[in-house]
Write a protein that holds these residues in place. Structure first.
Motif, PDB file in Angstrom:
ATOM      1  N   HIS A   5       0.705  -1.393   0.010  1.00  0.00           N
ATOM      2  CA  HIS A   5       0.006  -0.106  -0.047  1.00  0.00           C
ATOM      3  C   HIS A   5       0.894   1.186  -0.010  1.00  0.00           C
ATOM      4  CE1 HIS A   5      -2.936  -2.925   1.048  1.00  0.00           C
ATOM      5  NE2 HIS A   5      -3.966  -1.938   0.844  1.00  0.00           N
ATOM      6  N   LYS A   6       0.448   2.307  -0.851  1.00  0.00           N
ATOM      7  CA  LYS A   6       1.217   3.605  -0.983  1.00  0.00           C
ATOM      8  C   LYS A   6       1.411   4.125   0.370  1.00  0.00           C
ATOM      9  CE  LYS A   6       1.097   7.712  -3.493  1.00  0.00           C
ATOM     10  NZ  LYS A   6       0.143   8.612  -4.414  1.00  0.00           N
ATOM     11  N   HIS A   7       0.621   4.219   1.177  1.00  0.00           N
ATOM     12  CA  HIS A   7       0.420   5.129   2.329  1.00  0.00           C
ATOM     13  C   HIS A   7       0.942   4.303   3.913  1.00  0.00           C
ATOM     14  CE1 HIS A   7      -1.935   7.555  -0.368  1.00  0.00           C
ATOM     15  NE2 HIS A   7      -0.864   8.619   0.042  1.00  0.00           N
ATOM     16  N   HIS A   8       1.431   2.948   3.665  1.00  0.00           N
ATOM     17  CA  HIS A   8       1.661   2.249   4.534  1.00  0.00           C
ATOM     18  C   HIS A   8       2.415   2.941   5.835  1.00  0.00           C
ATOM     19  CE1 HIS A   8       2.196  -1.758   6.746  1.00  0.00           C
ATOM     20  NE2 HIS A   8       3.602  -1.248   6.923  1.00  0.00           N
ATOM     21  N   LYS A   9       3.537   3.311   5.321  1.00  0.00           N
ATOM     22  CA  LYS A   9       4.553   4.170   6.436  1.00  0.00           C
ATOM     23  C   LYS A   9       4.039   5.049   7.042  1.00  0.00           C
ATOM     24  CE  LYS A   9       9.202   2.709   4.888  1.00  0.00           C
ATOM     25  NZ  LYS A   9      10.535   2.868   4.745  1.00  0.00           N
ATOM     26  N   SER A  10       3.210   5.983   6.283  1.00  0.00           N
ATOM     27  CA  SER A  10       2.270   7.190   6.961  1.00  0.00           C
ATOM     28  C   SER A  10       1.485   6.664   7.732  1.00  0.00           C
ATOM     29  CB  SER A  10       1.795   8.062   5.789  1.00  0.00           C
ATOM     30  OG  SER A  10       1.359   9.075   6.245  1.00  0.00           O
ATOM     31  N   VAL A  11       0.738   5.728   7.402  1.00  0.00           N
ATOM     32  CA  VAL A  11      -0.472   5.202   8.457  1.00  0.00           C
ATOM     33  C   VAL A  11       0.375   4.875   9.679  1.00  0.00           C
ATOM     34  CG1 VAL A  11      -1.834   3.254   8.669  1.00  0.00           C
ATOM     35  CG2 VAL A  11      -1.883   4.532   6.532  1.00  0.00           C
ATOM     36  N   VAL A  52      -6.759   8.917   9.465  1.00  0.00           N
ATOM     37  CA  VAL A  52      -5.774   7.896   9.238  1.00  0.00           C
ATOM     38  C   VAL A  52      -6.732   6.623   8.704  1.00  0.00           C
ATOM     39  CG1 VAL A  52      -5.748   6.479  11.435  1.00  0.00           C
ATOM     40  CG2 VAL A  52      -3.751   6.297   9.884  1.00  0.00           C
ATOM     41  N   GLY A  53      -7.890   6.616   9.014  1.00  0.00           N
ATOM     42  CA  GLY A  53      -8.866   5.743   8.378  1.00  0.00           C
ATOM     43  C   GLY A  53      -9.169   6.119   7.019  1.00  0.00           C
ATOM     44  N   LYS A  54      -9.156   7.302   6.627  1.00  0.00           N
ATOM     45  CA  LYS A  54      -9.403   7.779   5.259  1.00  0.00           C
ATOM     46  C   LYS A  54      -8.163   7.259   4.403  1.00  0.00           C
ATOM     47  CE  LYS A  54     -12.369  11.581   6.641  1.00  0.00           C
ATOM     48  NZ  LYS A  54     -12.283  13.256   6.780  1.00  0.00           N
ATOM     49  N   LEU A  55      -7.205   7.566   4.910  1.00  0.00           N
ATOM     50  CA  LEU A  55      -5.802   7.053   4.335  1.00  0.00           C
ATOM     51  C   LEU A  55      -5.904   5.874   4.083  1.00  0.00           C
ATOM     52  CD1 LEU A  55      -3.258   8.564   3.101  1.00  0.00           C
ATOM     53  CD2 LEU A  55      -2.347   8.168   5.411  1.00  0.00           C
ATOM     54  N   ILE A  56      -6.221   4.781   4.956  1.00  0.00           N
ATOM     55  CA  ILE A  56      -6.250   3.388   4.743  1.00  0.00           C
ATOM     56  C   ILE A  56      -7.410   2.932   3.781  1.00  0.00           C
ATOM     57  CG2 ILE A  56      -6.877   1.220   5.901  1.00  0.00           C
ATOM     58  CD1 ILE A  56      -5.705   2.408   8.408  1.00  0.00           C
ATOM     59  N   LEU A  57      -8.597   3.755   3.735  1.00  0.00           N
ATOM     60  CA  LEU A  57      -9.431   3.482   2.952  1.00  0.00           C
ATOM     61  C   LEU A  57      -9.225   3.838   1.614  1.00  0.00           C
ATOM     62  CD1 LEU A  57     -12.411   2.465   2.338  1.00  0.00           C
ATOM     63  CD2 LEU A  57     -13.125   4.736   2.973  1.00  0.00           C
ATOM     64  N   LYS A  58      -8.425   5.114   1.280  1.00  0.00           N
ATOM     65  CA  LYS A  58      -7.758   5.379   0.098  1.00  0.00           C
ATOM     66  C   LYS A  58      -6.805   4.030  -0.605  1.00  0.00           C
ATOM     67  CE  LYS A  58      -6.538   9.729  -0.863  1.00  0.00           C
ATOM     68  NZ  LYS A  58      -5.543  10.976  -0.517  1.00  0.00           N
ATOM     69  N   ASP A  59      -5.819   3.659   0.062  1.00  0.00           N
ATOM     70  CA  ASP A  59      -5.063   2.714  -0.216  1.00  0.00           C
ATOM     71  C   ASP A  59      -5.781   1.596  -0.676  1.00  0.00           C
ATOM     72  OD1 ASP A  59      -2.758   3.903  -0.261  1.00  0.00           O
ATOM     73  OD2 ASP A  59      -1.975   3.169   1.852  1.00  0.00           O
ATOM     74  N   HIS A  60      -6.877   1.267   0.327  1.00  0.00           N
ATOM     75  CA  HIS A  60      -7.823  -0.067  -0.100  1.00  0.00           C
ATOM     76  C   HIS A  60      -8.307   0.086  -1.457  1.00  0.00           C
ATOM     77  CE1 HIS A  60     -10.058  -3.526   0.640  1.00  0.00           C
ATOM     78  NE2 HIS A  60     -11.113  -2.941   0.382  1.00  0.00           N
ATOM     79  N   LEU A  61      -9.025   1.195  -1.709  1.00  0.00           N
ATOM     80  CA  LEU A  61      -9.723   1.590  -3.009  1.00  0.00           C
ATOM     81  C   LEU A  61      -8.919   1.303  -4.118  1.00  0.00           C
ATOM     82  CD1 LEU A  61     -12.064   4.466  -1.991  1.00  0.00           C
ATOM     83  CD2 LEU A  61     -12.766   2.051  -2.635  1.00  0.00           C
ATOM     84  N   ARG A  62      -7.592   2.101  -4.064  1.00  0.00           N
ATOM     85  CA  ARG A  62      -6.683   2.062  -5.155  1.00  0.00           C
ATOM     86  C   ARG A  62      -5.849   0.833  -5.343  1.00  0.00           C
ATOM     87  NH1 ARG A  62      -3.945   8.054  -4.511  1.00  0.00           N
ATOM     88  NH2 ARG A  62      -5.704   9.353  -5.216  1.00  0.00           N
TER      89      ARG A  62
END
Length: 90
Positions: A5-11, A52-62
């Protein structure tokens, strides 16, 4: 949430900050800080969790949703997404 996932480290970094924030709220409560201050800090922590939930959701969608649809698992992917949304947005 896999490391692809693109934002893994950020999460992970955001969750660590939220963990520290919640710990400081606990300290504030232990030290009998003003209720208004506690509520403001709780609202800030809740907002950080939502973000952070939105970021996880964005990664999940993409990643997961697109991959699932492309591989022909559209119905299962959409059912899983709907369930995740129901858990996240209450």
């Amino acid at each position: 949430m896999g490391s692809h996932h693109k934002h893994h480290k950020s999460v992970i970094n955001r969750l660590a900050r939220i963990e520290g924030h919640v710990r400081s709220i606990k300290e504030m409560a232990s030290n009998h800080r003003d209720c208004g201050d506690l509520l403001i800090q709780i609202a800030a922590a809740r907002s950080a969790l939502d973000n952070v939930g939105k970021l996880i959701l964005k990664d999940h969608l993409r990643e997961c949703v697109v991959e699932g649809v492309e591989s022909g698992n559209k119905d299962k992917v959409l059912a899983d997404l709907e369930e995740a949304l129901n858990q996240f947005i209450r």
